[in-house]
Design a protein around this motif. Structure first.
Motif: not given
Length: 170
Positions: A95-124
């Motif tokens: 996210r810091v890299a995305e703010a520093r270099s908006p011409e590079i699509p770091f936001g796409v990486i952040v979005a896909t990693l956030d999607d992955y983090a949202a798909s984790v199993f619950t602890a129980n």
């Protein structure tokens, strides 16, 4: 009768071309060489500056890719899988890299990693599955979604890294 003079003075090639002073020619070559040298220095300095600006994002993407490689061998479970904490750290760096270099699509990486983090199993999830076996299909579907999102994040990281390598000459 008009007989050509074969013994007469023939003009030199330099005189015929109009170049009367060779000193001016060497001065022009010197100016051209200096101008080309200055242009090369400016281009290399710009590339080095861009490289320094993009290196932290490139390194964070590499770290996230390593964590994703480890996560590909297991099911991500919230609170249990330690790699998810590492991944969260890399997401913040990206996210810091995305703010520093908006011409590079770091936001796409952040979005896909956030999607992955949202798909984790619950602890129980294991106790819930043991109590209600009809949830098996939904957990299998979630595991498939997790794998698809993991590969999507890998692809986004690889694409951004190739673009950075092309810009910086790594």
């Amino acid at each position: 009768m008009n007989i050509p003079n074969t013994y007469g003075h023939l003009p030199l090639a330099a005189e015929a071309a109009g170049a009367g002073h060779p000193v001016l020619t060497w001065a022009a070559v010197g100016v051209i060489v200096t101008a080309v040298g200055v242009c090369l220095v400016v281009l290399h300095r710009r590339r080095d500056t861009r490289s320094k600006r993009l290196t932290p994002g490139y390194d964070a993407a590499t770290g996230a890719l390593v964590v994703l490689d480890r996560l590909s061998a297991m099911t991500a479970i919230a609170g249990v899988t330690t790699e998810l904490g590492e991944l969260a750290g890399f997401i913040s760096l990206l996210r810091v890299a995305e703010a520093r270099s908006p011409e590079i699509p770091f936001g796409v990486i952040v979005a896909t990693l956030d999607d992955y983090a949202a798909s984790v199993f619950t602890a129980n999830y294991a106790t819930r599955l043991a109590a209600d076996p009809s949830l098996l299909d939904s957990y299998l579907a979630l595991a498939r979604v997790q794998g698809v999102k993991l590969e999507s994040a890998r692809t986004a990281i690889t694409t951004v890294q190739r673009r950075i390598e092309k810009l910086t000459g790594k």
